[in-house]
Design a protein around this motif. Structure first.
Motif, PDB file in Angstrom:
ATOM      1  N   HIS A  41     -17.269  -3.828 109.447  1.00  0.00           N
ATOM      2  CA  HIS A  41     -16.406  -4.874 108.721  1.00  0.00           C
ATOM      3  C   HIS A  41     -16.830  -6.443 109.123  1.00  0.00           C
ATOM      4  CE1 HIS A  41     -13.060  -5.992 106.245  1.00  0.00           C
ATOM      5  NE2 HIS A  41     -12.592  -6.846 107.173  1.00  0.00           N
ATOM      6  N   GLY A  42     -17.089  -6.297 110.519  1.00  0.00           N
ATOM      7  CA  GLY A  42     -17.299  -7.832 111.074  1.00  0.00           C
ATOM      8  C   GLY A  42     -18.597  -8.244 110.553  1.00  0.00           C
ATOM      9  N   VAL A  43     -19.586  -7.431 110.609  1.00  0.00           N
ATOM     10  CA  VAL A  43     -20.861  -7.942 109.842  1.00  0.00           C
ATOM     11  C   VAL A  43     -20.818  -8.426 108.475  1.00  0.00           C
ATOM     12  CG1 VAL A  43     -23.285  -7.012 109.261  1.00  0.00           C
ATOM     13  CG2 VAL A  43     -22.162  -6.273 111.535  1.00  0.00           C
ATOM     14  N   ILE A  44     -19.956  -7.498 107.736  1.00  0.00           N
ATOM     15  CA  ILE A  44     -19.926  -8.016 106.314  1.00  0.00           C
ATOM     16  C   ILE A  44     -19.075  -9.198 106.027  1.00  0.00           C
ATOM     17  CG2 ILE A  44     -18.417  -7.140 104.174  1.00  0.00           C
ATOM     18  CD1 ILE A  44     -19.259  -4.234 104.919  1.00  0.00           C
ATOM     19  N   ILE A  45     -18.195  -9.241 107.069  1.00  0.00           N
ATOM     20  CA  ILE A  45     -17.410 -10.368 106.810  1.00  0.00           C
ATOM     21  C   ILE A  45     -18.159 -11.891 107.157  1.00  0.00           C
ATOM     22  CG2 ILE A  45     -15.628 -12.043 108.132  1.00  0.00           C
ATOM     23  CD1 ILE A  45     -14.415 -10.021 106.170  1.00  0.00           C
ATOM     24  N   ASP A  46     -19.087 -11.696 108.174  1.00  0.00           N
ATOM     25  CA  ASP A  46     -19.918 -12.693 108.777  1.00  0.00           C
ATOM     26  C   ASP A  46     -21.014 -13.138 107.625  1.00  0.00           C
ATOM     27  OD1 ASP A  46     -18.890 -13.119 111.105  1.00  0.00           O
ATOM     28  OD2 ASP A  46     -20.121 -11.900 112.273  1.00  0.00           O
ATOM     29  N   TRP A  72     -14.998  -2.197 100.810  1.00  0.00           N
ATOM     30  CA  TRP A  72     -14.638  -0.887 101.335  1.00  0.00           C
ATOM     31  C   TRP A  72     -14.064   0.009 100.492  1.00  0.00           C
ATOM     32  CZ3 TRP A  72     -14.745   1.311 105.974  1.00  0.00           C
ATOM     33  CH2 TRP A  72     -15.168   0.606 107.169  1.00  0.00           C
ATOM     34  N   VAL A  73     -13.244  -0.267  99.378  1.00  0.00           N
ATOM     35  CA  VAL A  73     -12.562   0.693  98.607  1.00  0.00           C
ATOM     36  C   VAL A  73     -13.539   1.314  97.716  1.00  0.00           C
ATOM     37  CG1 VAL A  73     -10.828   0.702  96.466  1.00  0.00           C
ATOM     38  CG2 VAL A  73     -10.255  -0.443  98.576  1.00  0.00           C
ATOM     39  N   ALA A  74     -14.421   0.559  97.162  1.00  0.00           N
ATOM     40  CA  ALA A  74     -15.589   0.963  96.207  1.00  0.00           C
ATOM     41  C   ALA A  74     -16.281   1.982  96.939  1.00  0.00           C
ATOM     42  CB  ALA A  74     -16.346  -0.254  95.891  1.00  0.00           C
ATOM     43  N   VAL A  75     -16.622   1.793  98.217  1.00  0.00           N
ATOM     44  CA  VAL A  75     -17.570   2.842  98.984  1.00  0.00           C
ATOM     45  C   VAL A  75     -16.673   3.915  99.303  1.00  0.00           C
ATOM     46  CG1 VAL A  75     -18.454   3.266 101.411  1.00  0.00           C
ATOM     47  CG2 VAL A  75     -18.914   0.968 100.181  1.00  0.00           C
ATOM     48  N   LEU A  76     -15.252   3.762  99.682  1.00  0.00           N
ATOM     49  CA  LEU A  76     -14.281   5.243  99.974  1.00  0.00           C
ATOM     50  C   LEU A  76     -14.410   6.024  98.572  1.00  0.00           C
ATOM     51  CD1 LEU A  76     -11.773   3.291 101.853  1.00  0.00           C
ATOM     52  CD2 LEU A  76     -13.584   4.857 102.884  1.00  0.00           C
ATOM     53  N   GLU A  81     -20.433  -9.872  91.052  1.00  0.00           N
ATOM     54  CA  GLU A  81     -20.379 -10.834  92.223  1.00  0.00           C
ATOM     55  C   GLU A  81     -21.943 -10.999  92.322  1.00  0.00           C
ATOM     56  OE1 GLU A  81     -18.744 -12.654  94.165  1.00  0.00           O
ATOM     57  OE2 GLU A  81     -16.445 -11.910  93.869  1.00  0.00           O
ATOM     58  N   ASP A  82     -22.573 -11.620  93.376  1.00  0.00           N
ATOM     59  CA  ASP A  82     -23.904 -11.828  93.603  1.00  0.00           C
ATOM     60  C   ASP A  82     -24.409 -10.862  94.277  1.00  0.00           C
ATOM     61  OD1 ASP A  82     -22.891 -12.425  95.950  1.00  0.00           O
ATOM     62  OD2 ASP A  82     -23.202 -14.850  95.698  1.00  0.00           O
ATOM     63  N   GLU A  83     -25.870 -11.102  94.582  1.00  0.00           N
ATOM     64  CA  GLU A  83     -26.755  -9.804  95.447  1.00  0.00           C
ATOM     65  C   GLU A  83     -26.223  -9.543  96.692  1.00  0.00           C
ATOM     66  OE1 GLU A  83     -31.410  -9.620  97.115  1.00  0.00           O
ATOM     67  OE2 GLU A  83     -30.521 -11.387  95.752  1.00  0.00           O
ATOM     68  N   ILE A  84     -25.599 -10.610  97.545  1.00  0.00           N
ATOM     69  CA  ILE A  84     -25.099 -10.421  98.831  1.00  0.00           C
ATOM     70  C   ILE A  84     -24.085  -9.328  98.918  1.00  0.00           C
ATOM     71  CG2 ILE A  84     -23.477 -12.285  98.878  1.00  0.00           C
ATOM     72  CD1 ILE A  84     -25.474 -10.940 101.954  1.00  0.00           C
ATOM     73  N   VAL A  85     -23.117  -9.162  97.897  1.00  0.00           N
ATOM     74  CA  VAL A  85     -22.151  -8.180  97.775  1.00  0.00           C
ATOM     75  C   VAL A  85     -22.738  -6.923  97.573  1.00  0.00           C
ATOM     76  CG1 VAL A  85     -20.188  -7.671  96.395  1.00  0.00           C
ATOM     77  CG2 VAL A  85     -20.514  -9.853  97.060  1.00  0.00           C
ATOM     78  N   GLY A  86     -23.765  -6.782  96.733  1.00  0.00           N
ATOM     79  CA  GLY A  86     -24.345  -5.382  96.418  1.00  0.00           C
ATOM     80  C   GLY A  86     -24.984  -4.992  97.816  1.00  0.00           C
ATOM     81  N   HIS A  87     -25.656  -6.059  98.738  1.00  0.00           N
ATOM     82  CA  HIS A  87     -26.337  -5.476  99.891  1.00  0.00           C
ATOM     83  C   HIS A  87     -25.074  -5.134 101.088  1.00  0.00           C
ATOM     84  CE1 HIS A  87     -30.485  -6.609  99.518  1.00  0.00           C
ATOM     85  NE2 HIS A  87     -30.113  -7.760  98.932  1.00  0.00           N
ATOM     86  N   CYS A  88     -24.245  -5.706 100.947  1.00  0.00           N
ATOM     87  CA  CYS A  88     -23.297  -5.382 101.746  1.00  0.00           C
ATOM     88  C   CYS A  88     -22.564  -4.101 101.307  1.00  0.00           C
ATOM     89  CB  CYS A  88     -22.008  -6.353 101.751  1.00  0.00           C
ATOM     90  SG  CYS A  88     -22.118  -7.771 102.539  1.00  0.00           S
ATOM     91  N   TYR A  89     -22.443  -3.635 100.146  1.00  0.00           N
ATOM     92  CA  TYR A  89     -22.175  -2.326  99.691  1.00  0.00           C
ATOM     93  C   TYR A  89     -23.044  -1.329 100.185  1.00  0.00           C
ATOM     94  CZ  TYR A  89     -21.023   1.778  96.574  1.00  0.00           C
ATOM     95  OH  TYR A  89     -20.755   3.032  96.150  1.00  0.00           O
ATOM     96  N   ARG A  95     -33.378  -4.498  96.836  1.00  0.00           N
ATOM     97  CA  ARG A  95     -32.978  -5.617  96.224  1.00  0.00           C
ATOM     98  C   ARG A  95     -32.588  -5.401  94.589  1.00  0.00           C
ATOM     99  NH1 ARG A  95     -35.724 -11.361  94.425  1.00  0.00           N
ATOM    100  NH2 ARG A  95     -33.666 -12.485  94.530  1.00  0.00           N
ATOM    101  N   PHE A  96     -33.359  -4.661  94.100  1.00  0.00           N
ATOM    102  CA  PHE A  96     -32.673  -4.312  92.734  1.00  0.00           C
ATOM    103  C   PHE A  96     -31.470  -3.690  92.721  1.00  0.00           C
ATOM    104  CE2 PHE A  96     -32.064  -1.302  89.214  1.00  0.00           C
ATOM    105  CZ  PHE A  96     -32.415  -2.183  88.226  1.00  0.00           C
ATOM    106  N   MET A  97     -31.036  -2.677  93.553  1.00  0.00           N
ATOM    107  CA  MET A  97     -29.911  -1.851  93.756  1.00  0.00           C
ATOM    108  C   MET A  97     -28.722  -2.860  94.010  1.00  0.00           C
ATOM    109  SD  MET A  97     -30.603   1.079  92.796  1.00  0.00           S
ATOM    110  CE  MET A  97     -29.106   1.887  93.283  1.00  0.00           C
ATOM    111  N   ALA A  98     -29.132  -3.798  95.094  1.00  0.00           N
ATOM    112  CA  ALA A  98     -28.035  -4.788  95.498  1.00  0.00           C
ATOM    113  C   ALA A  98     -27.873  -5.571  94.331  1.00  0.00           C
ATOM    114  CB  ALA A  98     -28.685  -5.576  96.644  1.00  0.00           C
ATOM    115  N   LEU A  99     -28.671  -6.138  93.519  1.00  0.00           N
ATOM    116  CA  LEU A  99     -28.448  -6.919  92.407  1.00  0.00           C
ATOM    117  C   LEU A  99     -27.578  -6.364  91.322  1.00  0.00           C
ATOM    118  CD1 LEU A  99     -31.777  -9.015  92.159  1.00  0.00           C
ATOM    119  CD2 LEU A  99     -29.418  -9.944  92.267  1.00  0.00           C
ATOM    120  N   TYR A 100     -28.093  -4.913  91.210  1.00  0.00           N
ATOM    121  CA  TYR A 100     -27.165  -4.241  90.267  1.00  0.00           C
ATOM    122  C   TYR A 100     -25.822  -3.661  90.504  1.00  0.00           C
ATOM    123  CZ  TYR A 100     -26.763  -0.613  86.537  1.00  0.00           C
ATOM    124  OH  TYR A 100     -25.891   0.158  85.713  1.00  0.00           O
TER     125      TYR A 100
END
Length: 214
Positions: free
Chosen positions: A108-113, A133-137, A83-91, A70-75
């Motif tokens: 990608h579908g899971v992230i969109i949902d 996606w771009v950040a992960v790549l 953005e908020d926590e959910i974006v960090g979790h998706c990353y 959760r800390f990593m996702a928030l950070y």
């Protein structure tokens, strides 16, 4: 000596000091000795870090692993995307699952949902997912495993996936750009190279000249 505490400061005080040293310093601090490494893996440390850096985050009943995640996702959500926590979790989800050879279209579908479930519109979810996606790549290690991963992503495509579940052109472009620039020397033969080039030509026209020529 490595098993002993580095000083007589109580652990709870030392944890507060380590937390305030800054996130970028933690990997180096963990290498000081076994005691510091143990503290940085502890439940108390991650709870202190969560409270210090994100005091307004909603408290939850969590295991140690969940607190760290959760800390990593928030950070990541805050510092990388604004953005908020959910974006960090998706990353974190995308970065982890790509290494396990899960089909990119499913991920990608899971992230969109998830983004839509958290209140974003289809357009917003598509835009944020593209940034993820771009950040992960861009943060993948430059090694043979990543080269194979990029080749797989280039060949999978997004056939028949409706908007917003198809990856953006920007993401697809970045995959090929990395293959033909950062990993150009990894192609071991003409067949390998021209197979990927054919995939690129099926999506983009014209092809940038730096991508051409084996």
């Amino acid at each position: 000596m490595e098993n002993k505490k580095c000083c007589s400061v109580p652990d709870e005080v030392l944890i507060e000091i380590l937390v305030r040293a800054g996130v970028r310093e933690w990997p180096q601090i963990a290498c000081v000795n076994k005691h510091c490494s143990s503290l940085l893996r502890s439940d108390c440390f991650w709870q202190a870090a969560l409270s210090y850096y994100f005091p307004f985050s909603q408290p939850q009943t969590q295991t140690q692993t969940n607190i760290r995640s959760r800390f990593m996702a928030l950070y990541i959500g805050h510092h990388m995307f604004g953005e908020d926590e959910i974006v960090g979790h998706c990353y974190l989800l995308l970065k982890q699952q790509l290494q396990l050879s899960v089909h990119s279209g499913i991920l990608h579908g899971v992230i969109i949902d998830q983004l839509i479930a958290c209140g974003k519109s289809g357009d917003e979810a598509h835009q944020v997912a593209s940034r993820i996606w771009v950040a992960v790549l861009d943060n993948l290690e430059e090694n043979h495993h990543t080269f194979c991963l990029l080749k797989r992503l280039a060949q999978e495509g997004d056939v028949f996936l409706p908007y917003p579940y198809a990856r953006s052109v920007k993401v697809q472009w970045r995959v090929f750009e990395k293959l033909f620039t950062d990993f150009r020397d990894c192609f071991i033969n003409h067949v390998d190279y021209y197979d990927i080039l054919a995939c690129a030509k099926s999506m983009f026209h014209p092809i940038p000249s730096p991508w051409l020529g084996f």
